[in-house]
Design a protein around this motif. Structure first.
Motif, PDB file in Angstrom:
ATOM      1  N   ALA A   1      -2.904  15.327   0.119  1.00  0.00           N
ATOM      2  CA  ALA A   1      -2.916  16.759   0.390  1.00  0.00           C
ATOM      3  C   ALA A   1      -2.486  17.079   1.808  1.00  0.00           C
ATOM      4  CB  ALA A   1      -4.317  17.337   0.122  1.00  0.00           C
ATOM      5  N   ARG A   2      -2.546  16.104   2.706  1.00  0.00           N
ATOM      6  CA  ARG A   2      -2.126  16.321   4.091  1.00  0.00           C
ATOM      7  C   ARG A   2      -0.652  16.034   4.318  1.00  0.00           C
ATOM      8  NH1 ARG A   2      -6.956  15.245   8.339  1.00  0.00           N
ATOM      9  NH2 ARG A   2      -8.613  16.239   7.136  1.00  0.00           N
ATOM     10  N   GLY A   3       0.101  15.840   3.252  1.00  0.00           N
ATOM     11  CA  GLY A   3       1.548  15.744   3.370  1.00  0.00           C
ATOM     12  C   GLY A   3       2.100  14.341   3.384  1.00  0.00           C
ATOM     13  N   VAL A   4       1.283  13.285   3.234  1.00  0.00           N
ATOM     14  CA  VAL A   4       1.813  11.926   3.242  1.00  0.00           C
ATOM     15  C   VAL A   4       2.247  11.552   1.836  1.00  0.00           C
ATOM     16  CG1 VAL A   4       0.323  11.321   5.178  1.00  0.00           C
ATOM     17  CG2 VAL A   4      -0.452  10.896   2.838  1.00  0.00           C
ATOM     18  N   SER A   5       3.076  10.536   1.739  1.00  0.00           N
ATOM     19  CA  SER A   5       3.569  10.074   0.450  1.00  0.00           C
ATOM     20  C   SER A   5       2.686   8.943  -0.078  1.00  0.00           C
ATOM     21  CB  SER A   5       5.020   9.605   0.576  1.00  0.00           C
ATOM     22  OG  SER A   5       5.107   8.516   1.482  1.00  0.00           O
ATOM     23  N   VAL A   6       2.941   8.577  -1.331  1.00  0.00           N
ATOM     24  CA  VAL A   6       2.179   7.475  -1.940  1.00  0.00           C
ATOM     25  C   VAL A   6       2.504   6.160  -1.248  1.00  0.00           C
ATOM     26  CG1 VAL A   6       1.784   6.212  -4.085  1.00  0.00           C
ATOM     27  CG2 VAL A   6       2.016   8.696  -4.133  1.00  0.00           C
ATOM     28  N   ASP A   7       3.766   5.962  -0.853  1.00  0.00           N
ATOM     29  CA  ASP A   7       4.143   4.720  -0.156  1.00  0.00           C
ATOM     30  C   ASP A   7       3.431   4.615   1.183  1.00  0.00           C
ATOM     31  OD1 ASP A   7       5.784   4.130  -2.263  1.00  0.00           O
ATOM     32  OD2 ASP A   7       7.579   4.994  -1.334  1.00  0.00           O
ATOM     33  N   TYR A   8       3.311   5.748   1.892  1.00  0.00           N
ATOM     34  CA  TYR A   8       2.596   5.741   3.175  1.00  0.00           C
ATOM     35  C   TYR A   8       1.128   5.385   2.960  1.00  0.00           C
ATOM     36  CZ  TYR A   8       0.812   7.436   7.670  1.00  0.00           C
ATOM     37  OH  TYR A   8       0.200   7.530   8.899  1.00  0.00           O
ATOM     38  N   LEU A   9       0.521   5.936   1.914  1.00  0.00           N
ATOM     39  CA  LEU A   9      -0.884   5.632   1.611  1.00  0.00           C
ATOM     40  C   LEU A   9      -1.050   4.155   1.282  1.00  0.00           C
ATOM     41  CD1 LEU A   9      -3.829   6.451   0.926  1.00  0.00           C
ATOM     42  CD2 LEU A   9      -2.996   7.055  -1.368  1.00  0.00           C
ATOM     43  N   THR A  10      -0.164   3.608   0.478  1.00  0.00           N
ATOM     44  CA  THR A  10      -0.269   2.194   0.091  1.00  0.00           C
ATOM     45  C   THR A  10      -0.103   1.279   1.296  1.00  0.00           C
ATOM     46  OG1 THR A  10       0.614   2.767  -2.087  1.00  0.00           O
ATOM     47  CG2 THR A  10       0.656   0.447  -1.447  1.00  0.00           C
ATOM     48  N   HIS A  11       0.865   1.588   2.151  1.00  0.00           N
ATOM     49  CA  HIS A  11       1.086   0.747   3.325  1.00  0.00           C
ATOM     50  C   HIS A  11      -0.098   0.814   4.287  1.00  0.00           C
ATOM     51  CE1 HIS A  11       3.301  -1.290   6.507  1.00  0.00           C
ATOM     52  NE2 HIS A  11       2.925  -0.332   7.342  1.00  0.00           N
ATOM     53  N   ALA A  12      -0.706   1.986   4.441  1.00  0.00           N
ATOM     54  CA  ALA A  12      -1.848   2.114   5.348  1.00  0.00           C
ATOM     55  C   ALA A  12      -3.061   1.341   4.844  1.00  0.00           C
ATOM     56  CB  ALA A  12      -2.195   3.590   5.526  1.00  0.00           C
ATOM     57  N   LEU A  13      -3.218   1.234   3.523  1.00  0.00           N
ATOM     58  CA  LEU A  13      -4.381   0.547   2.974  1.00  0.00           C
ATOM     59  C   LEU A  13      -4.187  -0.959   2.885  1.00  0.00           C
ATOM     60  CD1 LEU A  13      -5.394   3.003   0.086  1.00  0.00           C
ATOM     61  CD2 LEU A  13      -6.355   2.834   2.397  1.00  0.00           C
ATOM     62  N   THR A  14      -2.946  -1.428   2.824  1.00  0.00           N
ATOM     63  CA  THR A  14      -2.696  -2.863   2.637  1.00  0.00           C
ATOM     64  C   THR A  14      -2.253  -3.573   3.901  1.00  0.00           C
ATOM     65  OG1 THR A  14      -0.430  -2.355   1.950  1.00  0.00           O
ATOM     66  CG2 THR A  14      -2.100  -2.529   0.211  1.00  0.00           C
ATOM     67  N   ALA A  15      -1.968  -2.853   4.978  1.00  0.00           N
ATOM     68  CA  ALA A  15      -1.482  -3.497   6.199  1.00  0.00           C
ATOM     69  C   ALA A  15      -2.626  -4.180   6.938  1.00  0.00           C
ATOM     70  CB  ALA A  15      -0.814  -2.455   7.104  1.00  0.00           C
TER      71      ALA A  15
END
Length: 334
Positions: free
Chosen positions: A221-235
């Motif tokens: 909802a804050r404008g990020v994409s699904v790829d950004y979310l996945t990378h932030a959680l798996t990095a």
């Protein structure tokens, strides 16, 4: 009559028109002033246009007469910017006319007031242009037909016929049951469910995905994409993750991104400045009213003062007229 267009603008607070309005002016200036005074507002007042309408004088004589009328305080020429389509700015010329002679202070004050009034007019915006349907559009729509008059009920309505209950046929033994209706999952839920397939250390159950789904939805909802979310959680994962749901809950809470605008907000376009400049009545040089006393620039004012101080001798005028008459006679066909 001069064609309508940008041109004459009458100044306020003028005396009523009389027969002796321009009695103190020379013959040529009085003739031109009387013609200009009877022109309607908006009529073109260029030298060429006036010379076409005045049979006694040509363009040079009309130009000299307008200069004398400017010095006498009857007119001022200005140019102002008009904003058109696409913020295109073009300059138009206007002549402010006063039957009553005014001094330089009065003209400076009046032109400053006109400049402020012009700057206060807002530029047209698209919202002002979208005014909706015209007022006659509602009248052009066909009116609904009048309701039909109710007929008196003379007969009693029949009672509804009872429909017998229909039994559902039993399913055959070899027939497979219909698949249950699945509810469409959200992108946040799918992103959490795919984490275990990308890295076995983050394998989540269905209940874990449902528990973390609201937090992941806040990221999207804050404008990020699904790829950004996945990378932030798996990095930068540790070698071993004992509780994937607790680890991801902590990361969703600590690394939540700032809220981004959903639309590209462009800065508001500044309103174009509408300028009003006075110009020399003789040569057309623009400038501020204070720099053009009597409506003339310094070179033209000097030339006009010298001509006023040294008027031509009557004998010289007669010689010029005789010479022009001789030239016209030579040009006549034999």
């Amino acid at each position: 009559m001069a064609k309508p267009g940008y041109g004459k603008r009458s100044a306020p607070d003028q005396r009523p028109r009389t027969r002796d309005d321009f009695a103190l002016l020379p013959t040529r200036e009085r003739y031109v002033a009387g013609f200009v005074d009877h022109l309607p507002d908006g009529a073109a007042m260029s030298v060429k246009t006036l010379a076409k309408q005045l049979p006694l004088y040509g363009q040079q004589a009309v130009s000299t007469a307008l200069t004398a009328l400017s010095v006498a305080g009857h007119l001022r020429r200005v140019r102002c910017a008009v904003v058109g389509a696409g913020d295109e700015t073009r300059w138009v010329f206007r002549t402010f006319w006063s039957r009553t002679a005014r001094d330089n202070e009065w003209w400076n004050t009046y032109l400053a007031t006109e400049k402020d009034a012009l700057a206060a007019v807002p530029a047209p915006t698209p919202s002002d242009l979208d005014t909706g349907p015209p007022p006659w559009a509602q009248a052009e729509q066909p009116s609904p037909p009048p309701p039909a008059p109710e007929r008196p009920r003379t007969e009693q309505a029949p009672e509804p016929t009872a429909v017998p209950h229909q039994r559902t046929p039993a399913r055959a033994p070899g027939t497979a049951p219909a698949p249950p209706h699945t509810v469409e999952t959200s992108p946040a839920y799918l992103a959490l469910a795919r984490l275990g397939r990308d890295d076995h250390r983050l394998t989540l159950s269905a209940d874990d995905c449902a528990t973390l789904e609201p937090q992941a939805a806040q990221w999207l909802a804050r404008g990020v994409s699904v790829d950004y979310l996945t990378h932030a959680l798996t990095a930068g994962l540790p070698a071993q993750v004992d509780s994937p749901v607790g680890f991801l809950r902590r990361r969703l809470t600590d690394k939540i991104p700032p809220r981004l605008p959903t639309e590209n907000t462009q800065p508001a376009t500044p309103t174009p400045t509408r300028r009003l400049l006075m110009e020399c009545t003789d040569c057309g040089r623009p400038g501020q009213p204070e720099a053009l006393p009597d409506g003339l620039c310094r070179p033209c004012r000097t030339a006009h003062s010298e001509a006023a101080e040294n008027p031509p001798h009557p004998a010289a005028i007669a010689d010029v007229k005789a010479h022009m008459t001789n030239l016209r006679d030579l040009l006549k066909p034999v």
